[in-house]
Design an enzyme around this catalytic site. Structure first.
Site, PDB file in Angstrom:
ATOM      1  N   HIS A 218       0.769  -1.351  -0.138  1.00 36.64           N
ATOM      2  CA  HIS A 218      -0.126   0.007   0.050  1.00 36.64           C
ATOM      3  C   HIS A 218       0.993   1.187  -0.129  1.00 36.64           C
ATOM      4  CE1 HIS A 218      -3.277  -2.565   0.838  1.00 36.64           C
ATOM      5  NE2 HIS A 218      -3.865  -1.839   0.221  1.00 36.64           N
ATOM      6  N   ARG A 325     -10.705   3.924  -0.760  1.00 38.81           N
ATOM      7  CA  ARG A 325     -10.177   3.216   0.279  1.00 38.81           C
ATOM      8  C   ARG A 325     -10.309   3.963   1.636  1.00 38.81           C
ATOM      9  NH1 ARG A 325      -6.065   1.524  -3.691  1.00 38.81           N
ATOM     10  NH2 ARG A 325      -5.763  -0.503  -3.871  1.00 38.81           N
ATOM     11  N   ARG A 361     -15.577   1.899  -0.344  1.00 34.29           N
ATOM     12  CA  ARG A 361     -15.270   0.315   0.475  1.00 34.29           C
ATOM     13  C   ARG A 361     -15.281   0.612   1.679  1.00 34.29           C
ATOM     14  NH1 ARG A 361     -10.032  -2.524  -1.329  1.00 34.29           N
ATOM     15  NH2 ARG A 361      -8.922  -1.036   0.510  1.00 34.29           N
ATOM     16  N   GLU A 463     -11.147 -10.990  -4.192  1.00 31.92           N
ATOM     17  CA  GLU A 463      -9.726 -10.743  -3.935  1.00 31.92           C
ATOM     18  C   GLU A 463      -9.110 -11.865  -3.171  1.00 31.92           C
ATOM     19  OE1 GLU A 463      -8.871  -7.118  -1.960  1.00 31.92           O
ATOM     20  OE2 GLU A 463     -10.688  -7.358  -0.717  1.00 31.92           O
ATOM     21  N   ASN A 486      -4.764  -7.198  -6.645  1.00 34.48           N
ATOM     22  CA  ASN A 486      -3.502  -7.052  -5.906  1.00 34.48           C
ATOM     23  C   ASN A 486      -3.525  -8.215  -4.882  1.00 34.48           C
ATOM     24  OD1 ASN A 486      -3.037  -4.667  -7.007  1.00 34.48           O
ATOM     25  ND2 ASN A 486      -4.010  -3.399  -5.453  1.00 34.48           N
ATOM     26  N   ASP A 487      -4.652  -8.563  -3.938  1.00 34.72           N
ATOM     27  CA  ASP A 487      -4.788  -9.266  -3.100  1.00 34.72           C
ATOM     28  C   ASP A 487      -5.081 -10.939  -3.630  1.00 34.72           C
ATOM     29  OD1 ASP A 487      -4.257  -8.224  -0.571  1.00 34.72           O
ATOM     30  OD2 ASP A 487      -6.362  -7.246  -0.589  1.00 34.72           O
ATOM     31  N   ARG A 497       2.561  -9.644  -1.180  1.00 31.64           N
ATOM     32  CA  ARG A 497       2.629  -8.379  -1.937  1.00 31.64           C
ATOM     33  C   ARG A 497       3.501  -7.319  -1.496  1.00 31.64           C
ATOM     34  NH1 ARG A 497      -3.445  -5.969  -1.460  1.00 31.64           N
ATOM     35  NH2 ARG A 497      -2.580  -3.893  -2.047  1.00 31.64           N
ATOM     36  N   CYS A 534     -10.239  -3.242 -10.099  1.00 34.29           N
ATOM     37  CA  CYS A 534      -9.654  -2.119  -9.334  1.00 34.29           C
ATOM     38  C   CYS A 534      -8.210  -2.323  -8.622  1.00 34.29           C
ATOM     39  CB  CYS A 534     -10.346  -1.564  -8.139  1.00 34.29           C
ATOM     40  SG  CYS A 534     -10.932  -2.859  -6.925  1.00 34.29           S
TER      41      CYS A 534
HETATM   42  C1  PEP Z   1      -6.847  -5.426  -4.253  1.00 36.88           C
HETATM   43  O1  PEP Z   1      -6.318  -6.040  -3.170  1.00 36.88           O
HETATM   44  O2  PEP Z   1      -6.496  -5.508  -5.628  1.00 36.88           O
HETATM   45  C2  PEP Z   1      -7.421  -3.988  -3.997  1.00 36.88           C
HETATM   46  C3  PEP Z   1      -7.649  -3.156  -4.869  1.00 36.88           C
HETATM   47  O3  PEP Z   1      -7.574  -3.629  -2.655  1.00 36.88           O
HETATM   48  P1  PEP Z   1      -6.204  -3.138  -1.799  1.00 36.88           P
HETATM   49  O4  PEP Z   1      -5.163  -2.934  -2.540  1.00 36.88           O
HETATM   50  O5  PEP Z   1      -6.590  -2.054  -0.994  1.00 36.88           O
HETATM   51  O6  PEP Z   1      -5.910  -4.377  -0.951  1.00 36.88           O
HETATM   52 MG    MG Z   2      -7.394  -5.902  -1.533  1.00 39.47          MG
END
Ligand code: PEP
Ligand code: MG
Length: 604
Positions: A218, A325, A361, A463, A486-487, A497, A534
């Site tokens: 993040h 977020r 979210r 995710e 991402n997750d 990650r 996203c």
């Molecule tokens: C993700 O996991 O792809 C996502 C968009 O949420 P975050 O990056 O906030 O975990």
């Molecule tokens: Mg996520």
């Protein structure tokens, strides 16, 4: 030679700038996570603790206090271990310097007077862990300093540094606000949390570079959203530069150059100018639609990390917010935001989008996104990424969720909103949220509060691999789905990650990830509900042909990425992209997949 290893320091940058005598063009390689070039004076973040809280602890809570200390020690061991592993990959000159220093810290954290003395002190004096650490460190340092010996003086410094690290872990103190830095400073730190990064003002901080951190952490996402060039995972950097050293951060190549000579400076200034010119050209696309050459319309939305991203989103021509977020509302504060406070912030954002949809979210705290105000409830999981986080925490602490839903519903009276639930793994969770949502609506109506009418659509993040595989069932329970790649990549491949040590294995183009994405998109199509993406791949133009070819109609990305993605989409044909995506999905080899995608992009 007992004293030789004390040249530099791994976190505070008291060592000489880029070596002694000053090494010109000293290059440090890391992972480029936010493109752009920044040139400016280094500001090396000191890891010292400004204030150590001190209070008495009731007798029946002393064991818990010792447990807090032990958790902080365990975290410190992990931090030092990570740095030590990475140090092995450094050139010998750097390794000789850092290796013994980190070994000494690791030994001290394994066992010794500090690890034994603090629990004893907590019990004897009935005080909190931070105060006990400070007291024990003070005693040890005074003992060592009493003897006039360079080696022991160095040991005293080690004790102080280890003590600082433990106290930082205990207090979860963010680094100092960066508001006093000279304009254009380059922040250099061992590690920056998302909360630290949120404190950076892009008008003041030119760029940043750290020893630890992965490409889709993040912290990296926040750097991209703020448009701050950043390099993570440049192991030796914090130990070898000091504040004031001139640095170049190349966020594309993942390189930091210390003490550049005149030619290098001139070269990077030229490159920086060229990037600015390119951004200006791209800005002209603002009011153009994201439309393929064969007239397929793709909605480009923005992800918002912080309210200040709204301006970038508007400038980039975002058609709405695809992911807000809300974690920022809970960061860098000791208490929880009230419903009114959350409502006021959300309302401003909703109004700021002038009738365009805002997808809010609910809190995704946990994992690396720790909110201090929630610390005790979520901080001590052995596997935070698999622990009590996101929707799991919300359903366990329904008051938290109710307050947030109430604020969202009220903000929805000022413009269209959608509610998005993070880390959903089962339909039971969606049903449970619906029950709570209905209750909150009833309560607000009794209060005669103005709320969204109709009730906003409820969507789920896909995710978790299990959620992707159950997407057809989930699609029956919600109004839209958002793929959090991402997750999804992290959990599918079991790759953290945020961990630079395994960053080379983190690959959204892995066939398993692509199959889960396709499965989710197909499920959405069958059930007639929209599916957006996203995750960070939505903001990387390289992936645009694949995602569009897989049938995605909505992409949401860091606001700074909008123009580049739009430019790529306007160059591609949906028919050709669909064919290429089908060919890619037939592959099992990641290298072949990447080659097929790159080849397609090269032809655009
Ligand atoms: C993700 O996991 O792809 C996502 C968009 O949420 P975050 O990056 O906030 O975990
Ligand atoms: Mg996520």
């Amino acid at each position: 030679m007992k004293t030789d290893r004390r040249g530099k320091h791994p976190t505070t940058g008291r060592g000489s700038a880029g070596g002694t005598p000053k090494t010109v063009n000293a290059a440090y390689q890391g992972i480029g996570v936010s493109p752009g070039i920044a040139i400016g004076p280094a500001h090396v973040v000191e890891s010292g603790i400004p204030q150590v809280p001190e209070y008495t602890v009731e007798a029946d809570a002393l064991d818990a206090e010792v447990a807090r200390f032990e958790a902080a020690i365990a975290k410190a061991r992990k931090q030092v271990g990570k740095l030590r592993n990475k140090a092995d990959a450094l050139p010998n000159t750097m390794l000789d310097e850092l290796g013994p220093l980190l070994d000494a810290h690791a030994a001290m954290l394994r066992s010794g007077r500090l690890t034994r003395g603090v629990p004893a002190r907590i019990h004897e004096h009935g005080i909190n862990a931070e105060a006990a650490v400070q007291a024990v460190v003070g005693e040890l340092v005074r003992g060592l300093a009493a003897v006039d010996d360079a080696y022991l003086a160095a040991r005293a410094q080690d004790v102080r540094e280890v003590g600082d690290r433990i106290i930082r872990n205990l207090t979860e103190t963010p680094y100092q606000a960066f508001s006093m830095l000279p304009v254009g400073s380059i922040v250099v730190a061992e590690e920056l949390s998302p909360a630290d990064t949120a404190l950076m003002d892009p008008a003041r901080v030119g760029g940043f570079a750290t020893a630890l951190g992965g490409p889709d952490s993040h912290t990296a996402i926040m750097a991209r959203s703020m448009g701050i060039p950043a390099v993570l995972g440049a192991t030796a950097l914090p130990a070898r530069v000091r504040s004031g050293t001139v640095l170049i951060v190349d966020g594309e190549a993942g390189r930091v150059i210390a003490n550049p000579d005149a030619d290098t400076l001139a070269d990077y200034r030229r490159r920086a100018q060229a990037l600015i010119r390119l951004e200006r050209q791209l800005a002209r696309l603002r009011s153009q639609p994201a439309i393929t050459t064969d007239n397929a319309r793709i909605a480009l939305m923005a992800n918002l990390e912080l309210p200040r991203d709204l301006e970038t989103a508007r400038r980039g021509g975002a058609e709405g917010i695809g992911l807000l977020r809300t974690e920022f509302q809970f960061m860098n504060r000791p208490d929880l935001p009230s419903e009114d406070e959350q409502y006021a912030t959300l309302r401003q954002l909703v109004e700021g989008m002038h009738g365009k949809p805002v997808t809010i979210r609910t809190l995704d705290a946990g994992g690396e996104k720790l909110a201090t105000a929630l610390g005790d409830r979520i901080a001590h999981s052995a596997n935070p990424a698999l622990g009590l986080r996101a929707i799991r925490l919300a359903l366990k602490e329904p008051k938290l969720l109710e307050t947030q839903l109430a604020a969202i519903l009220r903000a929805g009276a000022h413009g269209p909103v959608r509610i998005l639930l993070p880390m959903i793994s089962s339909i039971t969770q969606v049903r449970a949220v619906r029950v709570i949502l209905t209750k909150v609506v009833r309560r607000l109506k009794r209060r005669k509060a103005r709320i969204a009418d109709p009730i906003p659509p409820l969507g789920v993040m896909i995710e978790i691999p299990g959620a992707a595989l159950a997407a057809d069932a989930l699609a029956l329970e919600c109004e839209f789905m958002a793929l959090g790649t991402n997750d999804l990549t992290m959990y599918t491949l079991a790759i953290d990650r945020g961990d630079e040590q395994v960053a080379d294995l983190y690959n959204p183009l892995h066939p398993a990830v692509l199959r889960l994405i396709r499965f989710t998109i197909d499920a959405g199509r069958r059930r007639g509900i929209p599916v957006s993406i996203c995750g960070e791949i939505a903001g990387d133009p390289r992936y645009a042909p694949l995602l569009v070819g897989l049938g995605v109609k909505e992409l949401s990305m860091g606001a700074a990425a909008l123009p580049r993605v739009k430019q790529r989409i306007r160059r591609l044909s949906l028919t050709a992209a669909t064919q290429r995506a089908a060919a890619i999905l037939d592959q099992v080899d990641e290298g072949r997949i990447a080659a097929l995608l790159d080849d397609f992009n090269d032809g655009l």
